[in-house]
Design an enzyme around this catalytic site. Structure first.
Site: not given
Length: 413
Positions: A164, A303, A314, A335, A340, A399
């Protein structure tokens, strides 16, 4: 070597909110939800029924049918968004040294639509019967390759596969490539099309996707009731140029990229550091690269995935990186509207940052209802707002522990 300033002259996007950057941004400003029931396949036998699809997309509106049939959906998205970005930039490639123009486009998953279809065909008819275009359609670098081939761009052509964070790494790497003198212009960003039974099933088994069926309570970043992200699809592509190159040809400059940070949590294959240490360091690297103080940043496109660990981590990372100023800046997650977009998410977030700077407007985090004490910053809840924005940051965390932060500022003639 003197570092060159790097500006943006073109933007293209296909998102669940629209089929261009401007259309997507208009919807984001208005707080439109692009998430709905999956239409690309019958999801009734699976646990997840919502996604952020690119609506009304027909490949043949943009390319010949034969060309489209030889590209996976993610590559089609990249080619379309790249064409939009190039058109806006006004680059006349016949007058350019195309060995000085490159492409860096990411995809986190690659051609999973084709992987699934051809695996089923191979199981039924034998694997020697799969399409001769199977491999060129599924490899993640082919979005970058197809764009370079289409436009004859012979500079560096690459594909960061950093989950991502990939779209942001693409933009940051292109920024450095130009800043250090290796290219005059770059097309960069990301594309993803993983709304397939296999893709959705994999993320569902991983416990990453929400199983909520109400679009108004599915992608709810920073809300205490968040339960996972909603899969989205699309592409975002920017044209970056050195300031000198853009000014020499009289280009309209849309904004400037001034900082880039990238690092790794080195912690876990899917979970971020609980204390946000990696993200904290990444944002500090971007600030240092830009030569900015924390107080200079007015807006962060977070994010903000709507997973329990990401949003609290975050939030803590922003507090760690920005200190007391964390409570004075705005940090929303678009998002909440798009879902996403995986490898495309950082590129779309960057486009939204640039348009936030242009319009001096912070887009909202929609569908926010239940406050979470661990997510107590100004997330621009439910309603976007006009505000002074001098510098905007886009965060992307993937990830594998991949982190990337980009900083942009507006442009005045």
């Amino acid at each position: 070597m003197e570092k060159r300033r790097v500006v943006i002259t073109g933007m293209g996007a296909l998102t669940p909110l629209g089929k261009s950057a401007e259309e997507s941004w208009a919807a984001a400003k208005a707080g439109v939800c692009g998430i709905g029931t999956i239409t690309l396949y019958d999801s009734s036998s699976q646990k997840v029924h919502l996604a952020g699809e690119v609506k009304g997309y027909n490949a043949e509106d943009y390319m010949e049918r034969r060309e489209a049939r030889r590209m996976d959906r993610f590559t089609q998205f990249a080619v379309v968004a790249a064409g939009q970005a190039l058109e806006q930039s006004g680059l006349d490639l016949e007058k350019e040294d195309c060995s000085r123009i490159g492409v860096i486009l990411s995809s986190g998953i690659g051609g999973i639509t084709t992987i699934q279809a051809e695996t089923l065909k191979g199981g039924e008819k034998g694997f020697d019967k799969v399409s001769p275009f199977f491999i060129p359609m599924v490899i993640a670098n082919m979005a970058a390759g197809q764009v370079a081939i289409k436009y004859g761009l012979k500079g560096m052509c690459s594909c960061p596969v950093t989950a991502c964070a990939g779209g942001s790494n693409s933009i940051g790497d292109a920024f450095r490539h130009i800043r250090d003198g290796y290219a005059d212009a770059m097309l960069c960003g990301g594309a993803e099309a993983a709304v397939t039974p296999l893709g959705m099933g994999g993320f569902t088994s991983l416990q990453a996707l929400t199983k909520v069926d109400d679009p108004a309570r599915a992608s709810i970043p920073f809300d205490k009731e968040r339960s996972g992200f909603v899969m989205g699809e699309g592409a975002g592509v920017l044209v970056l140029e050195s300031l000198e190159h853009a000014q020499a040809r009289g280009a309209k400059i849309l904004g400037e990229i001034v900082g880039y940070g990238s690092n790794c949590d080195a912690h876990h294959i899917t979970a971020p550091c609980p204390d946000g240490a990696g993200a904290t360091a990444c944002m500090k690297l971007a600030l240092q690269d830009a030569g900015l103080a924390p107080e200079d940043v007015d807006y962060i496109n977070a994010h903000g995935t709507s997973t329990p660990l990401n949003d609290s981590g975050e939030t803590q990372a922003v507090k760690n990186a920005f200190g007391a100023h964390a409570y004075h800046l705005m940090m929303s997650s678009t998002k909440s509207m798009t879902g996403h977009l995986l490898g495309a998410s950082g590129a779309v977030a960057s486009i939204f940052c640039l348009l936030s700077l242009r319009d001096q407007f912070a887009p909202p985090t929609i569908h926010y209802q239940v406050p979470d004490p661990e997510c107590d910053l100004d997330i621009v809840p439910n309603q976007g707002r006009s505000a002074r924005i001098r510098y905007a940051m886009a965060n992307a965390f993937g990830f594998g522990g991949h982190n990337a932060s980009l900083i942009f500022t507006g442009w005045k003639e």
